[in-house]
Write an enzyme that holds these catalytic residues in place. Structure first.
Site, short mmCIF file in Angstrom:
data_model
loop_
_atom_site.label_atom_id
_atom_site.label_comp_id
_atom_site.label_asym_id
_atom_site.label_seq_id
_atom_site.Cartn_x
_atom_site.Cartn_y
_atom_site.Cartn_z
N ASP A 139 8.32 15.60 7.96
CA ASP A 139 7.79 15.18 6.66
C ASP A 139 6.26 15.28 6.66
OD1 ASP A 139 7.97 14.34 4.04
OD2 ASP A 139 8.11 12.21 4.52
N PHE A 169 12.96 4.94 2.22
CA PHE A 169 13.59 4.11 3.25
C PHE A 169 12.76 2.89 3.64
CE2 PHE A 169 14.82 8.57 3.93
CZ PHE A 169 16.19 8.47 3.78
N LYS A 186 5.37 -2.30 8.12
CA LYS A 186 6.36 -1.41 7.51
C LYS A 186 7.71 -2.12 7.48
CE LYS A 186 8.47 3.19 8.00
NZ LYS A 186 8.46 4.45 8.76
N ILE A 234 0.81 -1.22 0.00
CA ILE A 234 0.00 0.00 0.00
C ILE A 234 0.84 1.27 0.00
CG2 ILE A 234 -1.98 -1.07 1.11
CD1 ILE A 234 -1.01 0.01 3.77
N GLY A 235 2.15 1.14 0.05
CA GLY A 235 2.98 2.34 0.05
C GLY A 235 4.45 2.00 -0.09
N VAL A 276 5.41 -0.36 2.76
CA VAL A 276 4.33 -0.65 3.70
C VAL A 276 3.35 -1.61 3.04
CG1 VAL A 276 2.53 0.33 5.17
CG2 VAL A 276 4.58 1.66 4.69
#
Length: 510
Positions: A222, A82, A135, A77-78, A85
């Site tokens: 961020d 670095f 993650k 999903i992401g 996910v």
């Protein structure tokens, strides 16, 4: 008679034993079938997943023994610089007390079966699946960066607007963080049609998270829409991804004029006596500037772009202000620079060269450019927002003639406080939580905002000079907001200027 009873009881015992054996065989067969069924469902659920993502998920399962018994990976999903996910189902969710789950806090172990005579019977009913976000931190990440993220997540635990850490797994240089999965709406689906009250709910959640970070002296570094997962239906958002987060520098370094009020005031006055000189100082004896530049392009604060070493939680306030500007102008991303110099030029298009020189001097730099399309004075935020959202000059002029509503005035005041170039004057997260804008959707909140109509920029086209001024402003907005960069003369001049620079450093003159 007794022999008959004995024979009958022997037959019953034999039939009972046979039935027990059949039950055992049936249970074993059921378990095998369920195991095959689970594998089939897992393969079927990944049928639509890209092959590369499937390979990555299989690699994770192979590296972490027993992970497949705890979590069933569903999809990717992401992905970032670095980490990656993945969405996964928590297979052991109902075996634990999940205080991290904002939907069902305090949910305990499985309940007993209704109507069952056995007190210890476990309910076989199928429960709603619960999901988590896994993650995977890349092995190239610094161990100290990983440890820092874990410490910050532990420090910020218990806050419902910040995603908590459920657990962490490690196998040699491979690290997995298990985080809650939040149902949310993609930012691009709602940012262009949100009302002021809906924006208020959005930013109240965001600044609630930033206030907690500020209290712990943590810079997220961020802040952007993809790192704030907002559920439109529930009007609740959660701040995620603390991979770039850091503690504020303690003690505060003194090698930047903005670090103390005395040197800051001196720096603000020094820019007035500065004589513009394009190029670089020959035999420059000034020490090179090094500072953390973490963040996403378009959301970095001016002090980050100018390499200020004295960075605080105010950098996250600026990023939040950029998000609000996207809501109001209905343009995302609002800034789309390629590097730090382009980013400074984009900011200068709104704030003007005069204020840019002041903020550069505040951080021991000098701002100067030969791009002729930049104005000396800043652009009024209301004019910018109306022009960006109206679509034509005629509608823009018509709306500009009307007095702004109270909601609009409160929102613009909050925007100006967030997008303050001088980091020392920028609003804090704690101060923002007391601002009226964050409670527009709350009818019980005691509003204290008072609009000063004398300061409203309401043009009256009674003279040719005023009409010419409006036309000049309209042309300036056209240059700023033109979609095609190839046809934008200002962007072409910036590119030409960049080719003349010997390097991309912005330590000296710009």
């Amino acid at each position: 008679m007794s022999s008959v009873v004995t024979k009958q009881s022997e037959k019953l015992d034999a039939s009972k034993q046979a039935a027990d054996v059949d039950d055992i065989d049936e249970c074993e067969a059921t378990d095998i079938d369920e195991e095959k069924s689970d594998k089939y469902e897992m393969m079927e659920s990944r049928a639509d997943v890209p092959e590369q993502d499937r390979e990555e998920m299989e690699e994770i399962i192979n590296v972490f023994d027993g992970l497949e018994n705890q979590y069933k990976l569903m999809e990717k999903i992401g992905e970032g610089t670095f980490s990656s996910v993945y969405k996964a189902e928590d297979l052991k969710y109902y075996d634990y007390i999940n205080d991290w789950d904002i939907d069902s806090k305090g949910l305990t172990n499985q309940p007993t079966l209704e109507g069952s005579s056995n007190e210890g019977a476990i309910s076989p009913i199928k429960r709603k699946p619960k999901f988590v976000a896994i993650k995977k931190i890349y092995a190239t990440s610094s161990p100290m960066r990983i440890l820092n993220e874990l410490e910050i997540l532990y420090l910020l635990r218990g806050i419902d607007t910040i995603a908590p850490l459920i657990t962490a797994l490690r196998n040699e240089d491979q690290v997995l963080l298990i985080l809650p999965y939040y149902q949310h709406t993609d930012f691009r689906q709602f940012y262009s049609n949100f009302s002021y009250k809906e924006m208020s709910a959005y930013f109240r959640c965001l600044f609630s998270a930033l206030t907690a970070c500020e209290a712990m002296q943590v810079m997220h570094r961020d802040i952007k829409p993809s790192n704030f997962l907002f559920n439109v239906e529930r009007k609740h958002g959660v701040l995620v991804d603390f991979g770039l987060a850091e503690h504020c520098s303690l003690p505060v370094p003194k090698n930047c004029p903005c670090a103390s009020s005395d040197t800051a005031n001196l720096a603000r006055e020094s820019y007035k006596d500065y004589e513009p000189a394009l190029g670089y100082v020959k035999n420059d004896t000034r020490p090179s500037k090094r500072a953390n530049r973490a963040g996403t392009r378009g959301f970095r604060a001016p002090e980050v772009l100018l390499k200020c070493p004295v960075q605080t939680t105010k950098i996250d306030i600026w990023s939040a202000g950029v998000i609000l500007l996207s809501f109001l102008t209905k343009r995302f991303p609002m800034f789309n620079s390629k590097d730090d110099v382009d980013a400074l030029m984009e900011i200068a298009c709104i704030f003007g060269k005069n204020e840019m020189r002041q903020v550069a001097a505040l951080h021991g730099c000098a701002f100067e450019t030969n791009v002729t399309t930049l104005t000396e004075k800043r652009v009024n935020f209301r004019k910018l927002i109306l022009w960006a959202s109206c679509g034509s000059a005629s509608i823009y002029k018509e709306k500009l003639m009307h007095k702004p509503s109270i909601e609009e005035s409160v929102c613009l005041d909050f925007l100006e406080r967030c997008l303050e170039l001088d980091c020392n004057k920028r609003i804090t997260a704690c101060e923002a939580m007391a601002h009226d804008f964050l409670y527009l959707d709350d009818p019980t909140f005691p509003f204290s905002f008072q609009r000063n109509d004398a300061n409203l920029d309401k043009p009256r086209f009674n003279s040719p000079s005023m009409e010419n001024d409006s036309t000049e402003t309209t042309q300036h907005f056209s240059r700023i907001l033109k979609d095609g960069e190839d046809n934008d003369s200002s962007m072409q001049e910036i590119s030409d200027l960049k080719r003349k620079r010997p390097s991309d450093s912005i330590d000296g003159n710009l």
